[in-house]
Design an enzyme around this catalytic site. Sequence first.
Site, PDB file in Angstrom:
ATOM      1  N   LYS A   1       2.228   1.172  14.616  1.00  0.00           N
ATOM      2  CA  LYS A   1       3.649   1.320  14.737  1.00  0.00           C
ATOM      3  C   LYS A   1       4.035   0.376  15.827  1.00  0.00           C
ATOM      4  O   LYS A   1       5.579   0.035  15.609  1.00  0.00           O
ATOM      5  CB  LYS A   1       4.000   2.697  15.342  1.00  0.00           C
ATOM      6  CG  LYS A   1       3.714   3.862  14.446  1.00  0.00           C
ATOM      7  CD  LYS A   1       4.961   3.806  13.407  1.00  0.00           C
ATOM      8  CE  LYS A   1       4.429   4.617  12.064  1.00  0.00           C
ATOM      9  NZ  LYS A   1       4.986   3.846  10.900  1.00  0.00           N
TER      10      LYS A   1
ATOM     11  N   PRO B   1      -2.910   1.720  19.007  1.00  0.00           N
ATOM     12  CA  PRO B   1      -2.632   1.123  17.635  1.00  0.00           C
ATOM     13  C   PRO B   1      -3.040   2.154  16.488  1.00  0.00           C
ATOM     14  O   PRO B   1      -2.587   1.742  15.458  1.00  0.00           O
ATOM     15  CB  PRO B   1      -3.877   0.132  17.818  1.00  0.00           C
ATOM     16  CG  PRO B   1      -4.703   0.516  18.838  1.00  0.00           C
ATOM     17  CD  PRO B   1      -3.853   1.237  19.861  1.00  0.00           C
TER      18      PRO B   1
ATOM     19  N   TYR C   1      -9.108   5.464   7.715  1.00  0.00           N
ATOM     20  CA  TYR C   1      -9.652   6.013   8.802  1.00  0.00           C
ATOM     21  C   TYR C   1     -10.677   6.845   8.798  1.00  0.00           C
ATOM     22  O   TYR C   1     -10.947   7.695   7.822  1.00  0.00           O
ATOM     23  CB  TYR C   1      -8.443   6.672   9.736  1.00  0.00           C
ATOM     24  CG  TYR C   1      -7.366   5.937   9.829  1.00  0.00           C
ATOM     25  CD1 TYR C   1      -7.161   5.125  10.951  1.00  0.00           C
ATOM     26  CD2 TYR C   1      -6.163   6.158   9.055  1.00  0.00           C
ATOM     27  CE1 TYR C   1      -6.152   4.520  11.232  1.00  0.00           C
ATOM     28  CE2 TYR C   1      -4.971   5.192   9.219  1.00  0.00           C
ATOM     29  CZ  TYR C   1      -4.991   4.606  10.685  1.00  0.00           C
ATOM     30  OH  TYR C   1      -3.903   3.947  10.849  1.00  0.00           O
TER      31      TYR C   1
ATOM     32  N   HIS D   1       0.570  -1.267   0.022  1.00  0.00           N
ATOM     33  CA  HIS D   1      -0.057  -0.144   0.109  1.00  0.00           C
ATOM     34  C   HIS D   1       0.758   1.272   0.015  1.00  0.00           C
ATOM     35  O   HIS D   1       2.031   1.260   0.716  1.00  0.00           O
ATOM     36  CB  HIS D   1      -1.009   0.084   1.241  1.00  0.00           C
ATOM     37  CG  HIS D   1      -2.231  -1.016   1.142  1.00  0.00           C
ATOM     38  ND1 HIS D   1      -2.879  -1.181   2.281  1.00  0.00           N
ATOM     39  CD2 HIS D   1      -2.370  -2.066   0.323  1.00  0.00           C
ATOM     40  CE1 HIS D   1      -3.744  -2.020   1.941  1.00  0.00           C
ATOM     41  NE2 HIS D   1      -3.521  -2.590   0.586  1.00  0.00           N
TER      42      HIS D   1
ATOM     43  N   TYR E   1       4.494   7.440   8.605  1.00  0.00           N
ATOM     44  CA  TYR E   1       3.805   6.294   8.380  1.00  0.00           C
ATOM     45  C   TYR E   1       4.391   5.307   7.665  1.00  0.00           C
ATOM     46  O   TYR E   1       4.308   3.966   8.081  1.00  0.00           O
ATOM     47  CB  TYR E   1       2.566   6.851   7.739  1.00  0.00           C
ATOM     48  CG  TYR E   1       1.383   5.532   7.386  1.00  0.00           C
ATOM     49  CD1 TYR E   1       0.757   5.138   8.512  1.00  0.00           C
ATOM     50  CD2 TYR E   1       1.447   5.227   6.242  1.00  0.00           C
ATOM     51  CE1 TYR E   1      -0.219   4.140   8.406  1.00  0.00           C
ATOM     52  CE2 TYR E   1       0.449   4.027   5.781  1.00  0.00           C
ATOM     53  CZ  TYR E   1      -0.238   3.441   6.766  1.00  0.00           C
ATOM     54  OH  TYR E   1      -1.249   2.474   6.977  1.00  0.00           O
TER      55      TYR E   1
HETATM   56  P1  RFL Z   1       4.497  -9.581  22.158  1.00  0.00           P
HETATM   57  O1  RFL Z   1       3.930  -9.791  20.395  1.00  0.00           O
HETATM   58  O2  RFL Z   1       3.565  -9.093  23.012  1.00  0.00           O
HETATM   59  O3  RFL Z   1       5.382 -10.746  22.442  1.00  0.00           O
HETATM   60  C1  RFL Z   1       5.941 -11.082  23.738  1.00  0.00           C
HETATM   61  C2  RFL Z   1       5.846 -12.394  24.173  1.00  0.00           C
HETATM   62  O4  RFL Z   1       6.393 -12.655  25.272  1.00  0.00           O
HETATM   63  C3  RFL Z   1       5.495 -13.629  25.962  1.00  0.00           C
HETATM   64  N1  RFL Z   1       5.695 -13.500  27.358  1.00  0.00           N
HETATM   65  C4  RFL Z   1       6.397 -14.495  28.126  1.00  0.00           C
HETATM   66  N2  RFL Z   1       7.181 -15.613  27.857  1.00  0.00           N
HETATM   67  C5  RFL Z   1       7.985 -15.927  28.872  1.00  0.00           C
HETATM   68  N3  RFL Z   1       7.961 -15.583  30.015  1.00  0.00           N
HETATM   69  C6  RFL Z   1       6.990 -14.634  30.467  1.00  0.00           C
HETATM   70  N4  RFL Z   1       6.998 -14.238  31.845  1.00  0.00           N
HETATM   71  C7  RFL Z   1       6.461 -13.805  29.741  1.00  0.00           C
HETATM   72  N5  RFL Z   1       5.754 -13.008  29.477  1.00  0.00           N
HETATM   73  C8  RFL Z   1       5.237 -12.486  28.364  1.00  0.00           C
HETATM   74  C9  RFL Z   1       4.034 -13.452  25.334  1.00  0.00           C
HETATM   75  O5  RFL Z   1       3.380 -14.815  25.699  1.00  0.00           O
HETATM   76  C10 RFL Z   1       4.582 -13.067  24.040  1.00  0.00           C
HETATM   77  O6  RFL Z   1       4.598 -14.225  23.291  1.00  0.00           O
HETATM   78  O7  RFL Z   1       5.650  -8.317  21.936  1.00  0.00           O
HETATM   79  P2  RFL Z   1       6.648  -7.898  20.995  1.00  0.00           P
HETATM   80  O8  RFL Z   1       7.369  -9.138  20.408  1.00  0.00           O
HETATM   81  O9  RFL Z   1       7.349  -6.576  21.415  1.00  0.00           O
HETATM   82  O10 RFL Z   1       5.767  -7.323  19.672  1.00  0.00           O
HETATM   83  C11 RFL Z   1       4.948  -6.294  19.790  1.00  0.00           C
HETATM   84  C12 RFL Z   1       3.585  -6.402  18.791  1.00  0.00           C
HETATM   85  O11 RFL Z   1       3.009  -7.510  19.213  1.00  0.00           O
HETATM   86  C13 RFL Z   1       3.069  -5.172  19.091  1.00  0.00           C
HETATM   87  O12 RFL Z   1       3.600  -4.015  19.230  1.00  0.00           O
HETATM   88  C14 RFL Z   1       1.790  -4.882  17.892  1.00  0.00           C
HETATM   89  O13 RFL Z   1       0.701  -6.084  17.651  1.00  0.00           O
HETATM   90  C15 RFL Z   1       1.070  -3.711  17.964  1.00  0.00           C
HETATM   91  N6  RFL Z   1       0.059  -3.425  16.930  1.00  0.00           N
HETATM   92  C16 RFL Z   1       0.333  -2.936  15.900  1.00  0.00           C
HETATM   93  N7  RFL Z   1       1.565  -3.065  15.526  1.00  0.00           N
HETATM   94  C17 RFL Z   1       1.944  -2.442  14.080  1.00  0.00           C
HETATM   95  O14 RFL Z   1       3.269  -2.346  14.148  1.00  0.00           O
HETATM   96  N8  RFL Z   1       0.913  -2.506  13.191  1.00  0.00           N
HETATM   97  C18 RFL Z   1      -0.053  -2.748  13.240  1.00  0.00           C
HETATM   98  O15 RFL Z   1      -1.156  -2.605  12.436  1.00  0.00           O
HETATM   99  C19 RFL Z   1      -0.677  -2.900  14.812  1.00  0.00           C
HETATM  100  N9  RFL Z   1      -1.908  -3.202  14.897  1.00  0.00           N
HETATM  101  C20 RFL Z   1      -1.405  -3.572  17.154  1.00  0.00           C
HETATM  102  C21 RFL Z   1      -2.409  -3.531  16.017  1.00  0.00           C
HETATM  103  C22 RFL Z   1      -1.794  -4.054  18.521  1.00  0.00           C
HETATM  104  C23 RFL Z   1      -3.095  -4.309  18.756  1.00  0.00           C
HETATM  105  N10 RFL Z   1      -3.559  -4.843  20.060  1.00  0.00           N
HETATM  106  C24 RFL Z   1      -4.205  -6.235  20.160  1.00  0.00           C
HETATM  107  C25 RFL Z   1      -2.994  -4.206  21.043  1.00  0.00           C
HETATM  108  C26 RFL Z   1      -3.581  -3.727  16.365  1.00  0.00           C
HETATM  109  C27 RFL Z   1      -4.192  -4.436  17.897  1.00  0.00           C
HETATM  110  C28 RFL Z   1      -5.397  -4.173  17.828  1.00  0.00           C
HETATM  111  C1  PHB Z   2      -4.595  -3.305  10.935  1.00  0.00           C
HETATM  112  O1  PHB Z   2      -4.601  -3.609   9.747  1.00  0.00           O
HETATM  113  O2  PHB Z   2      -4.546  -4.191  11.777  1.00  0.00           O
HETATM  114  C2  PHB Z   2      -4.687  -2.015  11.376  1.00  0.00           C
HETATM  115  C3  PHB Z   2      -4.588  -0.882  10.403  1.00  0.00           C
HETATM  116  C4  PHB Z   2      -4.365   0.459  11.031  1.00  0.00           C
HETATM  117  C5  PHB Z   2      -3.916   0.773  12.064  1.00  0.00           C
HETATM  118  C6  PHB Z   2      -3.791  -0.344  13.075  1.00  0.00           C
HETATM  119  C7  PHB Z   2      -4.131  -1.636  12.759  1.00  0.00           C
HETATM  120  O3  PHB Z   2      -3.886   1.966  12.590  1.00  0.00           O
END
Ligand code: RFL
Ligand code: PHB
Length: 415
Positions: A307, A303, A211, A84, A394
Site C-alpha cells: 500500500k 509492505p 503469499y 493482475h 487491495y
Molecule cells: P520515498 O520513495 O522514500 O522518497 C523520498 C525521497 O526523499 C529524499 N530525501 C530527501 N531529499 C532532500 N533532503 C532530505 N533531507 C531528504 N530526506 C530524504 C529521499 O532520498 C527519497 O528520494 O518516499 P515517497 O515518495 O513517499 O514514496 C513512498 C514509497 O517509496 C514507499 O511507500 C513504497 O516503496 C512502499 N512499498 C510498497 N508500496 C506499494 O504501494 N506497493 C508495493 O508493492 C510496495 N512494496 C514497499 C514495497 C517498500 C519496501 N521497502 C523497501 C520498505 C516493498 C518493500 C520491500
Molecule cells: C512486490 O511485488 O514488490 C510486492 C508484492 C506484494 C507485497 C509487497 C511487495 O505485499
Amino acid sequence: MSSDPTHGARVPSRTQVAIVGAGPAGLTLGHLLHLQGIDSVILERSSRAHVEQRLRAGIIEQPSVDLLVAAGLGDRLLREGMRHSGFYLRYDDVTHYLDFHPYTGQYATVYGQHELVKDLIAARIDTRRPLHFDTEVTAIAPSGPTPAVRYRTTAGERTLEADFVVAADGFHGAGRAAIPADVRGELIREYPVAWLGILAESTPAAPEGMYCPHPNGLSVHSMRGPRLSRQYLQVPADTDLGDWSDPQIWDELSVRCAAADAVPLETGPIVERSLAPLRSYVCSTMQYKRLFLAGDAAHIVPPTGAKGLNLAISDTCVLSHALGAAINHGITEHLTRYTATALPRVMAAQRFSALLTTTLHALPGDGFTEALRRATLDRWVGSEAARHELGEVYLGLPFATAPTFGTPIGAGASA
Ligand code: RFL
Ligand code: PHB
C-alpha cells in the site's frame, strides 16, 4: 539524456511550492501542480542514478494508475505493466486463487517503482521546472508568510523561500521534524520481523503475486517480468543480510512455498537483495502552518499488501487539489482540511496492512492467536463476502478527492 536535469543551474531563491524529496510523492505532486500552472522546486538529497535504481514497490492499484494516466504519466506503465486481478494464497499444501476483479471491476498493475520514478523524472524534465539532485534539505522553517527551506549542495548552504513547503522526503527525511513532537499525534507499531527481498533471474512462482504463510514464516512470490522474480522471506528483525547465502535463500523460499499441487520453485541468479523492517507509523498531523507532509514522510505501512506507494500517490492527489484551490482561487479551506481529508484513507490502508501482516506472518503468540490466524485465512478462501471486503482495499479504495486538472496552465509554464 544528461544525468543532471538542471544542467548545473542554481536552485532559484523563491518558488510557490518547495517540495523536499524526488520519490513518487514529490515527483507526482510536482507534476500535478504543473498541470495547474503552479511553480515548484524539487530538492532531492540523492543522485539521479540512485533514485532511479532504488528497487522497492511493485503493485500499483487502480486509482493510482487512473490518476497517473489522466495526468499523462502512465504511457509506459500501461504498455509494460502486468495487469493482475488478485493474488494466490498457498498454505497447508493447497494453492488458492483469490480473484478480486469481479467484485470491483478493478485491477492491480505490476510495474516497478523505480520504473515509475524514471517516468516521473523524465516528465519533470519535459516541463523544464526545477529538479535538483544531490541537494539535501537540512532544516524547514514552516512559519510566517514565507516559509523557508535550508539546503546544502557541494557549493554550500543556501535558503529557498516558498509560499508552501511539502515534505515528501520519506520516513527518514527532515520534514516531519519541523512539526513539534507534541502536536504530531504519532501512532507506532513495530513488528519483530523484517522482509529479506530478492530480485532474481527466474520464472515467477505463480502467474500473479502469491503469499505463502508457513510455520517457518511468510514467503512472498511476486514478479517484475516473465523471467524476473521478486520474492521476500520473513526473517527476524535483527537479521544481517550477510548471514544468508544465496543457496540458503532459495532453500527457504522453496520450503515455504512447496505444495502438493505445485511444481518446485525455479531458482536463478540473484541480482539484488535488500532488507526492510516491518512497521506501521502514522503522523496524525499532516499539516503544520505552511508545511504539509505527503507519502512515507507522514505514514509507513508494512509492505504486506503493497500500500505504501499508493498512499503516497493518493496524498498528492488530495494535496495538489488543495494547493491549487488556494493558489489559483484563494480558497484555503481545502488546505486547512488536508489532514482530515487524507487521513481516513491512510487509516483504511493501515488497517488492511496490519490485518494482512498479522494473518500472514508467523508471529509470537499463543495457540489461540494461531487458531484465529488460521480462521481468517479459511474465511478469505471460503467466503465471497470476506474476499469482496479484502479485494476492495487491495485493488484500491477511491481517492478522497478527484484530481484537479481543470485550471488552465498559467503564464510561465512551458508545456
Ligand atoms: P520515498 O520513495 O522514500 O522518497 C523520498 C525521497 O526523499 C529524499 N530525501 C530527501 N531529499 C532532500 N533532503 C532530505 N533531507 C531528504 N530526506 C530524504 C529521499 O532520498 C527519497 O528520494 O518516499 P515517497 O515518495 O513517499 O514514496 C513512498 C514509497 O517509496 C514507499 O511507500 C513504497 O516503496 C512502499 N512499498 C510498497 N508500496 C506499494 O504501494 N506497493 C508495493 O508493492 C510496495 N512494496 C514497499 C514495497 C517498500 C519496501 N521497502 C523497501 C520498505 C516493498 C518493500 C520491500
Ligand atoms: C512486490 O511485488 O514488490 C510486492 C508484492 C506484494 C507485497 C509487497 C511487495 O505485499
